[in-house]
Design a protein around this motif. Structure first.
Motif, PDB file in Angstrom:
ATOM      1  N   ILE A 122       0.880  -1.175   0.000  1.00 23.35           N
ATOM      2  CA  ILE A 122       0.000   0.000   0.000  1.00 23.35           C
ATOM      3  C   ILE A 122       0.915   1.222   0.000  1.00 23.35           C
ATOM      4  O   ILE A 122       1.059   1.933   0.969  1.00 23.35           O
ATOM      5  CB  ILE A 122      -0.921   0.018   1.240  1.00 23.35           C
ATOM      6  N   SER A 123       1.541   1.465  -1.111  1.00 25.14           N
ATOM      7  CA  SER A 123       2.599   2.465  -1.212  1.00 25.14           C
ATOM      8  C   SER A 123       2.271   3.452  -2.321  1.00 25.14           C
ATOM      9  O   SER A 123       1.310   3.282  -3.075  1.00 25.14           O
ATOM     10  CB  SER A 123       3.931   1.779  -1.522  1.00 25.14           C
ATOM     11  N   PHE A 124       3.094   4.475  -2.426  1.00 25.79           N
ATOM     12  CA  PHE A 124       2.923   5.437  -3.513  1.00 25.79           C
ATOM     13  C   PHE A 124       3.027   4.726  -4.857  1.00 25.79           C
ATOM     14  O   PHE A 124       2.229   4.971  -5.765  1.00 25.79           O
ATOM     15  CB  PHE A 124       3.984   6.537  -3.415  1.00 25.79           C
ATOM     16  N   GLU A 125       4.002   3.841  -4.988  1.00 27.78           N
ATOM     17  CA  GLU A 125       4.176   3.126  -6.250  1.00 27.78           C
ATOM     18  C   GLU A 125       3.010   2.184  -6.511  1.00 27.78           C
ATOM     19  O   GLU A 125       2.594   2.001  -7.661  1.00 27.78           O
ATOM     20  CB  GLU A 125       5.494   2.356  -6.244  1.00 27.78           C
ATOM     21  N   GLY A 126       2.481   1.570  -5.436  1.00 30.27           N
ATOM     22  CA  GLY A 126       1.310   0.719  -5.613  1.00 30.27           C
ATOM     23  C   GLY A 126       0.110   1.509  -6.097  1.00 30.27           C
ATOM     24  O   GLY A 126      -0.620   1.094  -7.003  1.00 30.27           O
ATOM     25  N   GLY A 127      -0.082   2.695  -5.508  1.00 30.38           N
ATOM     26  CA  GLY A 127      -1.171   3.562  -5.953  1.00 30.38           C
ATOM     27  C   GLY A 127      -0.957   4.085  -7.354  1.00 30.38           C
ATOM     28  O   GLY A 127      -1.914   4.292  -8.114  1.00 30.38           O
ATOM     29  N   ARG A 128       0.301   4.294  -7.721  1.00 30.19           N
ATOM     30  CA  ARG A 128       0.598   4.817  -9.061  1.00 30.19           C
ATOM     31  C   ARG A 128       0.158   3.852 -10.163  1.00 30.19           C
ATOM     32  O   ARG A 128      -0.140   4.269 -11.286  1.00 30.19           O
ATOM     33  CB  ARG A 128       2.093   5.107  -9.178  1.00 30.19           C
ATOM     34  N   LYS A 129       0.106   2.555  -9.835  1.00 30.73           N
ATOM     35  CA  LYS A 129      -0.382   1.591 -10.822  1.00 30.73           C
ATOM     36  C   LYS A 129      -1.847   1.850 -11.158  1.00 30.73           C
ATOM     37  O   LYS A 129      -2.332   1.413 -12.208  1.00 30.73           O
ATOM     38  CB  LYS A 129      -0.212   0.173 -10.284  1.00 30.73           C
ATOM     39  N   ILE A 130      -2.541   2.575 -10.262  1.00 32.13           N
ATOM     40  CA  ILE A 130      -3.943   2.921 -10.505  1.00 32.13           C
ATOM     41  C   ILE A 130      -4.040   4.297 -11.149  1.00 32.13           C
ATOM     42  O   ILE A 130      -4.566   4.434 -12.250  1.00 32.13           O
ATOM     43  CB  ILE A 130      -4.751   2.878  -9.192  1.00 32.13           C
ATOM     44  N   TRP A 131      -3.519   5.340 -10.469  1.00 38.38           N
ATOM     45  CA  TRP A 131      -3.679   6.691 -11.012  1.00 38.38           C
ATOM     46  C   TRP A 131      -2.755   6.961 -12.193  1.00 38.38           C
ATOM     47  O   TRP A 131      -3.044   7.827 -13.021  1.00 38.38           O
ATOM     48  CB  TRP A 131      -3.477   7.752  -9.936  1.00 38.38           C
ATOM     49  N   GLY A 132      -1.679   6.191 -12.305  1.00 39.94           N
ATOM     50  CA  GLY A 132      -0.704   6.443 -13.366  1.00 39.94           C
ATOM     51  C   GLY A 132      -0.977   5.690 -14.645  1.00 39.94           C
ATOM     52  O   GLY A 132      -0.163   5.742 -15.579  1.00 39.94           O
ATOM     53  N   TRP A 181      -5.105   9.133   0.455  1.00 35.79           N
ATOM     54  CA  TRP A 181      -5.012   8.923  -0.994  1.00 35.79           C
ATOM     55  C   TRP A 181      -6.141   8.041  -1.534  1.00 35.79           C
ATOM     56  O   TRP A 181      -6.289   7.887  -2.745  1.00 35.79           O
ATOM     57  CB  TRP A 181      -3.660   8.292  -1.345  1.00 35.79           C
ATOM     58  N   PHE A 182      -6.917   7.429  -0.658  1.00 39.59           N
ATOM     59  CA  PHE A 182      -7.954   6.498  -1.114  1.00 39.59           C
ATOM     60  C   PHE A 182      -8.917   7.164  -2.099  1.00 39.59           C
ATOM     61  O   PHE A 182      -9.269   6.589  -3.136  1.00 39.59           O
ATOM     62  CB  PHE A 182      -8.746   5.939   0.070  1.00 39.59           C
ATOM     63  N   TYR A 183      -9.355   8.381  -1.764  1.00 38.22           N
ATOM     64  CA  TYR A 183     -10.339   9.058  -2.611  1.00 38.22           C
ATOM     65  C   TYR A 183      -9.803   9.261  -4.021  1.00 38.22           C
ATOM     66  O   TYR A 183     -10.518   9.010  -5.018  1.00 38.22           O
ATOM     67  CB  TYR A 183     -10.720  10.399  -1.982  1.00 38.22           C
ATOM     68  N   ALA A 184      -8.557   9.682  -4.135  1.00 36.71           N
ATOM     69  CA  ALA A 184      -7.959   9.915  -5.456  1.00 36.71           C
ATOM     70  C   ALA A 184      -7.872   8.613  -6.248  1.00 36.71           C
ATOM     71  O   ALA A 184      -8.156   8.588  -7.459  1.00 36.71           O
ATOM     72  CB  ALA A 184      -6.570  10.541  -5.309  1.00 36.71           C
ATOM     73  N   LEU A 185      -7.505   7.546  -5.565  1.00 43.36           N
ATOM     74  CA  LEU A 185      -7.414   6.257  -6.247  1.00 43.36           C
ATOM     75  C   LEU A 185      -8.790   5.771  -6.691  1.00 43.36           C
ATOM     76  O   LEU A 185      -8.942   5.211  -7.781  1.00 43.36           O
ATOM     77  CB  LEU A 185      -6.746   5.227  -5.327  1.00 43.36           C
ATOM     78  N   GLU A 186      -9.776   5.991  -5.835  1.00 43.65           N
ATOM     79  CA  GLU A 186     -11.152   5.608  -6.195  1.00 43.65           C
ATOM     80  C   GLU A 186     -11.632   6.363  -7.426  1.00 43.65           C
ATOM     81  O   GLU A 186     -12.260   5.785  -8.327  1.00 43.65           O
ATOM     82  CB  GLU A 186     -12.083   5.877  -5.016  1.00 43.65           C
ATOM     83  N   LYS A 187     -11.360   7.665  -7.465  1.00 51.41           N
ATOM     84  CA  LYS A 187     -11.802   8.484  -8.592  1.00 51.41           C
ATOM     85  C   LYS A 187     -11.111   8.069  -9.883  1.00 51.41           C
ATOM     86  O   LYS A 187     -11.741   8.004 -10.947  1.00 51.41           O
ATOM     87  CB  LYS A 187     -11.524   9.961  -8.309  1.00 51.41           C
ATOM     88  N   CYS A 188      -9.818   7.799  -9.800  1.00 55.05           N
ATOM     89  CA  CYS A 188      -9.060   7.420 -10.991  1.00 55.05           C
ATOM     90  C   CYS A 188      -9.372   5.995 -11.440  1.00 55.05           C
ATOM     91  O   CYS A 188      -9.382   5.710 -12.641  1.00 55.05           O
ATOM     92  CB  CYS A 188      -7.561   7.554 -10.736  1.00 55.05           C
ATOM     93  N   GLY A 189      -9.625   5.117 -10.474  1.00 60.12           N
ATOM     94  CA  GLY A 189      -9.809   3.711 -10.795  1.00 60.12           C
ATOM     95  C   GLY A 189     -11.249   3.248 -10.822  1.00 60.12           C
ATOM     96  O   GLY A 189     -11.518   2.092 -11.153  1.00 60.12           O
TER      97      GLY A 189
END
Length: 237
Positions: A122-132, A181-189
């Motif tokens: 549950i890291s920045f890089e893990g989240g980047r796989k979603i928003w990036g 960061w959950f909200y941003a990931l939810e919106k992007c993913g």
């Protein structure tokens, strides 16, 4: 000792809990949030130096010459890098307040394991796989990995108030910054963390009820706006 920042000799401080404390920060960095939460939990006064990560200060480059990243904790002119190292340093330096880690070795080892697990999944890089990533196979893979990791953590949390039971501690400090960061990931993913992991979301809300966490985590909408800027920078539509 030789100070890595100034290059001059520094006489070791007798009371190491004393001395000026500075955090080289970027407001949206979940790693820097860990350091600020830990300091506030211990009641330590500190200064924040906000960094422009696209135009890093000389102090940051000198203080963390290996990774050149935030956060850097500077205590009495001595820089300390890596957020989990900083949290442990804070715990061992300011001992008047309760420790972040349990007293027995086995429980301490368990807490360190789960903090390391959160750090790697549950890291920045893990989240980047979603928003990036644009919507598609790569993003779906990122979402699947992220949710699976959260479910593992949720199983460890169980029905406890915090990961350490009734005591807010090391694992909570390691993980809760990513809640912002959950909200941003939810919106992007286009998914819902609460639908997948309701106990983790309930835990996050409990943590935000603590002054140390509330003061250290930015508004989720602001994180989302920052993520949109990052998507533009990296050409993700």
């Amino acid at each position: 000792m030789i100070c890595p920042v100034s290059g001059s000799f520094v006489e070791p401080t007798m009371g190491k809990e004393n001395g000026k404390v500075v955090v080289l920060d970027f407001w949206a960095s979940p790693y820097a949030m860990r350091t600020k939460i830990a300091l506030r939990e211990k009641g330590v006064e500190f200064e924040i130096q906000e960094e422009d990560l696209w135009n890093k200060s000389e102090l940051l480059l000198k203080s963390n010459p290996v990774h050149k990243k935030v956060p850097v904790l500077i205590h009495d002119d001595i820089p300390i890098s890596e957020s989990l190292v900083q949290v442990q340093y804070i715990d061992e330096t300011w001992t008047d307040a309760a420790s972040f880690l349990p007293s027995d070795p086995q429980s301490r080892a368990t807490a360190r394991f789960w903090a390391d697990f959160a750090d790697k999944t549950i890291s920045f890089e893990g989240g980047r796989k979603i928003w990036g990533n644009k919507k598609g196979e790569e993003q779906e893979k990122g979402k699947k990995e992220f949710i699976e990791s959260l479910k593992v953590l949720e199983a460890e949390l169980g029905d406890k108030t915090y990961f350490g039971g009734e005591t807010f501690g090391y694992v909570d400090i390691a993980l809760v910054p990513f809640y912002s960061w959950f909200y941003a990931l939810e919106k992007c993913g286009d998914f819902s963390v609460e639908a997948e992991c309701p106990k983790i979301v309930a835990w996050g809300k409990r943590c935000v009820g603590r002054n140390s966490v509330a003061a250290s985590l930015p508004e989720s909408e602001n994180v989302y706006r920052q993520v949109l800027k990052l998507r533009q920078i990296f050409g993700v539509e």
